[in-house]
Write a protein that holds these residues in place. Sequence first.
Motif, mmCIF file in Angstrom:
data_model
loop_
_atom_site.group_PDB
_atom_site.id
_atom_site.type_symbol
_atom_site.label_atom_id
_atom_site.label_comp_id
_atom_site.label_asym_id
_atom_site.label_seq_id
_atom_site.Cartn_x
_atom_site.Cartn_y
_atom_site.Cartn_z
ATOM 1 N N ALA A 88 66.502 77.002 8.325
ATOM 2 C CA ALA A 88 67.914 77.119 7.964
ATOM 3 C C ALA A 88 68.675 75.862 8.355
ATOM 4 C CB ALA A 88 68.527 78.337 8.651
ATOM 5 N N ALA A 89 69.738 75.596 7.610
ATOM 6 C CA ALA A 89 70.623 74.490 7.942
ATOM 7 C C ALA A 89 71.575 74.900 9.053
ATOM 8 C CB ALA A 89 71.416 74.071 6.712
ATOM 9 N N LYS A 90 72.001 73.909 9.843
ATOM 10 C CA LYS A 90 73.059 74.111 10.828
ATOM 11 C C LYS A 90 74.199 73.159 10.482
ATOM 12 C CE LYS A 90 70.519 75.830 14.853
ATOM 13 N NZ LYS A 90 70.257 75.637 16.308
ATOM 14 N N LEU A 91 75.348 73.726 10.149
ATOM 15 C CA LEU A 91 76.485 72.932 9.697
ATOM 16 C C LEU A 91 77.683 73.151 10.599
ATOM 17 C CD1 LEU A 91 76.323 73.795 5.876
ATOM 18 C CD2 LEU A 91 75.231 71.855 7.037
ATOM 19 N N GLY A 93 67.332 65.783 11.530
ATOM 20 C CA GLY A 93 65.928 65.406 11.427
ATOM 21 C C GLY A 93 65.006 66.598 11.319
ATOM 22 N N LYS A 94 65.344 67.667 12.025
ATOM 23 C CA LYS A 94 64.547 68.883 12.019
ATOM 24 C C LYS A 94 64.912 69.804 10.856
ATOM 25 C CE LYS A 94 63.555 72.874 14.985
ATOM 26 N NZ LYS A 94 63.903 73.535 16.268
ATOM 27 N N ARG A 95 66.196 69.776 10.474
ATOM 28 C CA ARG A 95 66.716 70.676 9.450
ATOM 29 C C ARG A 95 67.408 69.861 8.354
ATOM 30 N NH1 ARG A 95 67.156 75.882 11.941
ATOM 31 N NH2 ARG A 95 66.745 75.774 14.181
ATOM 32 N N PRO A 96 66.642 69.200 7.483
ATOM 33 C CA PRO A 96 67.251 68.323 6.469
ATOM 34 C C PRO A 96 68.100 69.109 5.476
ATOM 35 C CG PRO A 96 64.922 68.642 6.018
ATOM 36 C CD PRO A 96 65.169 69.245 7.364
ATOM 37 N N VAL A 97 69.147 68.448 4.987
ATOM 38 C CA VAL A 97 70.102 69.061 4.070
ATOM 39 C C VAL A 97 70.361 68.120 2.908
ATOM 40 C CG1 VAL A 97 72.529 69.772 3.825
ATOM 41 C CG2 VAL A 97 71.208 70.486 5.827
ATOM 42 N N GLU A 99 72.722 64.856 -6.888
ATOM 43 C CA GLU A 99 72.190 65.266 -5.590
ATOM 44 C C GLU A 99 71.874 64.074 -4.705
ATOM 45 O OE1 GLU A 99 68.571 68.014 -3.681
ATOM 46 O OE2 GLU A 99 68.647 67.621 -5.833
ATOM 47 N N PHE A 100 72.241 64.199 -3.425
ATOM 48 C CA PHE A 100 71.892 63.221 -2.403
ATOM 49 C C PHE A 100 71.131 63.952 -1.302
ATOM 50 C CE2 PHE A 100 76.077 61.454 -3.943
ATOM 51 C CZ PHE A 100 75.505 60.463 -4.732
ATOM 52 N N GLN A 101 70.039 63.352 -0.854
ATOM 53 C CA GLN A 101 69.170 63.997 0.134
ATOM 54 C C GLN A 101 69.383 63.420 1.520
ATOM 55 O OE1 GLN A 101 65.235 63.464 -1.557
ATOM 56 N NE2 GLN A 101 65.463 65.245 -2.892
ATOM 57 N N ASN A 102 68.926 64.181 2.521
ATOM 58 C CA ASN A 102 68.967 63.767 3.927
ATOM 59 C C ASN A 102 70.368 63.328 4.350
ATOM 60 O OD1 ASN A 102 66.131 64.154 4.379
ATOM 61 N ND2 ASN A 102 65.773 62.282 3.194
ATOM 62 N N VAL A 103 71.341 64.195 4.065
ATOM 63 C CA VAL A 103 72.723 63.847 4.393
ATOM 64 C C VAL A 103 73.021 64.189 5.849
ATOM 65 C CG1 VAL A 103 73.438 64.185 2.004
ATOM 66 C CG2 VAL A 103 73.694 66.066 3.632
ATOM 67 N N LEU A 104 73.922 63.405 6.441
ATOM 68 C CA LEU A 104 74.379 63.653 7.805
ATOM 69 C C LEU A 104 75.800 64.198 7.824
ATOM 70 C CD1 LEU A 104 73.071 60.453 9.627
ATOM 71 C CD2 LEU A 104 71.929 62.669 9.369
ATOM 72 N N GLU A 105 76.621 63.698 6.908
ATOM 73 C CA GLU A 105 78.019 64.123 6.844
ATOM 74 C C GLU A 105 78.481 64.104 5.400
ATOM 75 O OE1 GLU A 105 80.977 62.734 9.838
ATOM 76 O OE2 GLU A 105 82.051 61.938 8.079
ATOM 77 N N VAL A 106 79.247 65.115 5.013
ATOM 78 C CA VAL A 106 79.774 65.218 3.655
ATOM 79 C C VAL A 106 81.268 65.508 3.752
ATOM 80 C CG1 VAL A 106 79.663 66.436 1.448
ATOM 81 C CG2 VAL A 106 77.571 66.101 2.792
#
Length: 253
Positions: A123-126, A203-207, A215-222
């Motif tokens: 799961a993602a953590k946001l 790194g553990k939970r890619p989004v 689509e953009f992969q491996n985002v850190l902030e949106v």
Amino acid sequence: MSKICVLTNQTPAAEDAASRLRARYGSVDLTDAEIVVALGGDGLMLETLHRVIGTDKPVYGMNFGSVGFLMNAFSEDALDERLMASQRTQIYPLSMTVSDASGQHRTALAINEVSLFRASYQAAKLQIIVDGEVRLDELICDGALLSTPAGSTAYNLSAHGPILPIEAPLLALTPISPFRPRRWRGAILSNRAVVTFKVQEAGKRPVSAVADKVEFQNVLEVKVTEDRSHGVTLLFDPGTSLEERVLSEQFRY
């Protein structure tokens, strides 16, 4: 009659209908058109709206798809009269700015919604920030989305988000399969809000982040905000405006 450009989703039925319309009413290149006539489904309409953003060219759709929520009924008769009598709906996209794991910053526009999705089995953590204030420190989920009123009846509705009146100055923030907090069902925000999603344990939970179909992969902030400088105009037959369709959708059962 205004100069029109006839576009299709390239299905045989739509191509056949387009040939008849072009023979009867003419068709010019998109760059020279005053009105765009799109024959297809909602996917083609979304693609066409992205093509005309910033050009002031209104789009009149006729349904050759499945749902056709954004389309009018097809008829090859009296097209000029239908275009003159049509009702206009102005909608505005969301602007998405992404920072990714490689340090790049990229942008895209979304007419329907900006979505974040988990990109692995975990799961993602946001973290969700609204206008600079942390509103939700940790959302554990499959993802989250921010929808325009025009997009509120699309994926947002499927994710159990609220339907927004088309003229409402609002945005819908909706979680996708939330795990914690389990009872949080989202929020309705002002269209002036600046919404920032920060990915935890990236790194553990890619989004991935998606603006409509970009689509953009491996985002850190949106970071997402409404962009009032890039409006698009849809045309509907009298009595079938997008405002009426959105209202009617709320009484379906």
